[in-house]
Scaffold this motif. Structure first.
Motif, PDB file in Angstrom:
ATOM      1  N   SER A   1       0.488  -1.238  -0.195  1.00 48.86           N
ATOM      2  CA  SER A   1       0.275   0.136  -0.281  1.00 48.86           C
ATOM      3  C   SER A   1       0.775   1.279  -0.065  1.00 48.86           C
ATOM      4  CB  SER A   1      -0.903   0.361   1.284  1.00 48.86           C
ATOM      5  OG  SER A   1       0.091  -0.053   2.302  1.00 48.86           O
TER       6      SER A   1
ATOM      7  N   SER B   1      -5.237  10.993  -2.377  1.00 49.21           N
ATOM      8  CA  SER B   1      -6.126  10.509  -3.712  1.00 49.21           C
ATOM      9  C   SER B   1      -6.644   9.107  -2.358  1.00 49.21           C
ATOM     10  CB  SER B   1      -5.737   9.717  -4.572  1.00 49.21           C
ATOM     11  OG  SER B   1      -5.042   8.324  -4.695  1.00 49.21           O
ATOM     12  N   GLU B   2      -7.896   8.244  -2.672  1.00 48.09           N
ATOM     13  CA  GLU B   2      -8.225   7.928  -1.689  1.00 48.09           C
ATOM     14  C   GLU B   2      -8.035   6.215  -1.540  1.00 48.09           C
ATOM     15  OE1 GLU B   2     -12.006   6.779  -2.935  1.00 48.09           O
ATOM     16  OE2 GLU B   2     -13.258   8.488  -2.561  1.00 48.09           O
ATOM     17  N   LYS B   3      -6.761   5.945  -2.375  1.00 49.71           N
ATOM     18  CA  LYS B   3      -5.870   4.910  -2.623  1.00 49.71           C
ATOM     19  C   LYS B   3      -5.054   5.066  -1.462  1.00 49.71           C
ATOM     20  CE  LYS B   3      -3.546   3.948  -6.148  1.00 49.71           C
ATOM     21  NZ  LYS B   3      -2.735   3.162  -7.857  1.00 49.71           N
TER      22      LYS B   3
ATOM     23  N   HIS C   1      -3.282   6.018   1.987  1.00 51.52           N
ATOM     24  CA  HIS C   1      -3.151   5.907   3.840  1.00 51.52           C
ATOM     25  C   HIS C   1      -2.338   7.504   4.014  1.00 51.52           C
ATOM     26  CE1 HIS C   1      -4.343   1.941   4.183  1.00 51.52           C
ATOM     27  NE2 HIS C   1      -4.318   1.891   3.316  1.00 51.52           N
TER      28      HIS C   1
ATOM     29  N   TYR D   1       2.247   5.751 -10.295  1.00 51.56           N
ATOM     30  CA  TYR D   1       1.502   7.653  -9.384  1.00 51.56           C
ATOM     31  C   TYR D   1       2.044   8.648  -9.117  1.00 51.56           C
ATOM     32  CZ  TYR D   1      -2.067   8.832  -6.555  1.00 51.56           C
ATOM     33  OH  TYR D   1      -3.231  10.287  -6.016  1.00 51.56           O
TER      34      TYR D   1
END
Length: 288
Positions: free
Chosen positions: A127, A186-188, A190, A281
């Protein structure tokens, strides 16, 4: 005028450790720790105009989608960050000929892309973590006057929660650049507090042959929470980058690919893939 013993230049006029001249760098800069990771990023560039290396400091500058970006390896630890941040600032904010600070100062955008271990069971391997705050467990930044950029109430809460031994120095907490946070989030991803240690073994709670001052520090950090901000991960650069960035007027953000989970004792099955995905990203966001 800044004395030559304080701002050391090479015979060609470049800054001493980085071996760079002002025209060699862009105002958008990506930090990596490992020199071998520089080309993992610049392989995606459309052009590369400049490349150099001195010691562990490797620098390449080029363009991607018309955006000029510099990628630089910093090596490991807050001491290296002290060198890199001060010499980068000198390149844009000090006239290297007259040795005087410029009247009009330049703010750099600096994004660190690194690897780290998660302290939270629900932040799994592979993640991404964004450091909303950098928590410095080292003493490097305390050599500077940091009261105007640190968050004392958060620092005091951490010291109380962990029963921190002040003989190790006083921890500091610095926020990230809100501008870069909005650009990259972004939502991805943490978010939380990234803790920065001054070493890899004892300072991060690892025990080989030497006993450490507080064997339970990591578990105490796991459950620290201040206004819904918890400590997500532990590494060796972010706090120093945030602190010097704030003091010098630069925008800084730290991103980490999680390759180990200290809470569950697991390690990524393909850490290189996780890093490559974070690089892709970050470049997409930065080159817009």
């Amino acid at each position: 005028m800044i004395k030559s013993s304080e701002l050391i230049l090479n015979p060609d006029g470049s800054v001493y450790h980085l071996n760079l001249l002002p025209e060699n760098i862009a105002h958008d800069i990506i930090f990596v720790g490992d020199q071998n990771r520089v080309e993992k990023i610049t392989q995606f560039f459309d052009t590369i105009e400049f490349s150099t290396q001195k010691r562990e400091f490797k620098t390449q500058t080029g363009t991607i989608k018309g955006k000029r970006i510099t990628v630089m390896s910093t090596g490991i630890g807050p001491d290296n960050i002290d060198i890199v941040m001060n010499e980068l600032d000198a390149l844009v904010n000090i006239d290297l000929v007259t040795r005087k600070p410029k009247e009009n100062l330049t703010s750099l955008n600096i994004i660190r892309i690194g690897t780290s271990g998660s302290l939270q069971a629900d932040i799994p391997c592979d993640s991404f973590v964004m450091a909303k705050f950098g928590l410095g467990l080292d003493n490097m930044l305390r050599s500077y006057l940091i009261d105007e950029v640190s968050i004392p109430e958060m620092e005091d809460a951490f010291i109380k929660h962990t029963n921190w031994d002040l003989r190790k120095g006083k921890p500091y907490i610095i926020p990230c650049s809100e501008e870069l946070e909005k650009l990259i989030e972004s939502e991805k991803i943490h978010k939380g507090i990234t803790a920065t240690a001054g070493g890899f073994y004892g300072p991060q709670g690892r025990i080989l042959r030497l006993n450490i001052q507080d064997e339970s520090l990591n578990s105490k950090m796991d459950n620290f929470n201040f206004e819904d901000n918890r400590i997500t991960n532990l590494e060796m650069e972010t706090g120093a980058i945030y602190g010097l960035g704030k003091l010098l007027g630069h925008n800084c953000l730290s991103l980490n690919a999680i390759i180990a989970n200290r809470a569950s004792g697991t390690f990524s099955e393909d850490p290189y893939k996780a890093v490559d995905e974070l690089i892709a990203y970050a470049l997409e966001k930065l080159s817009k």
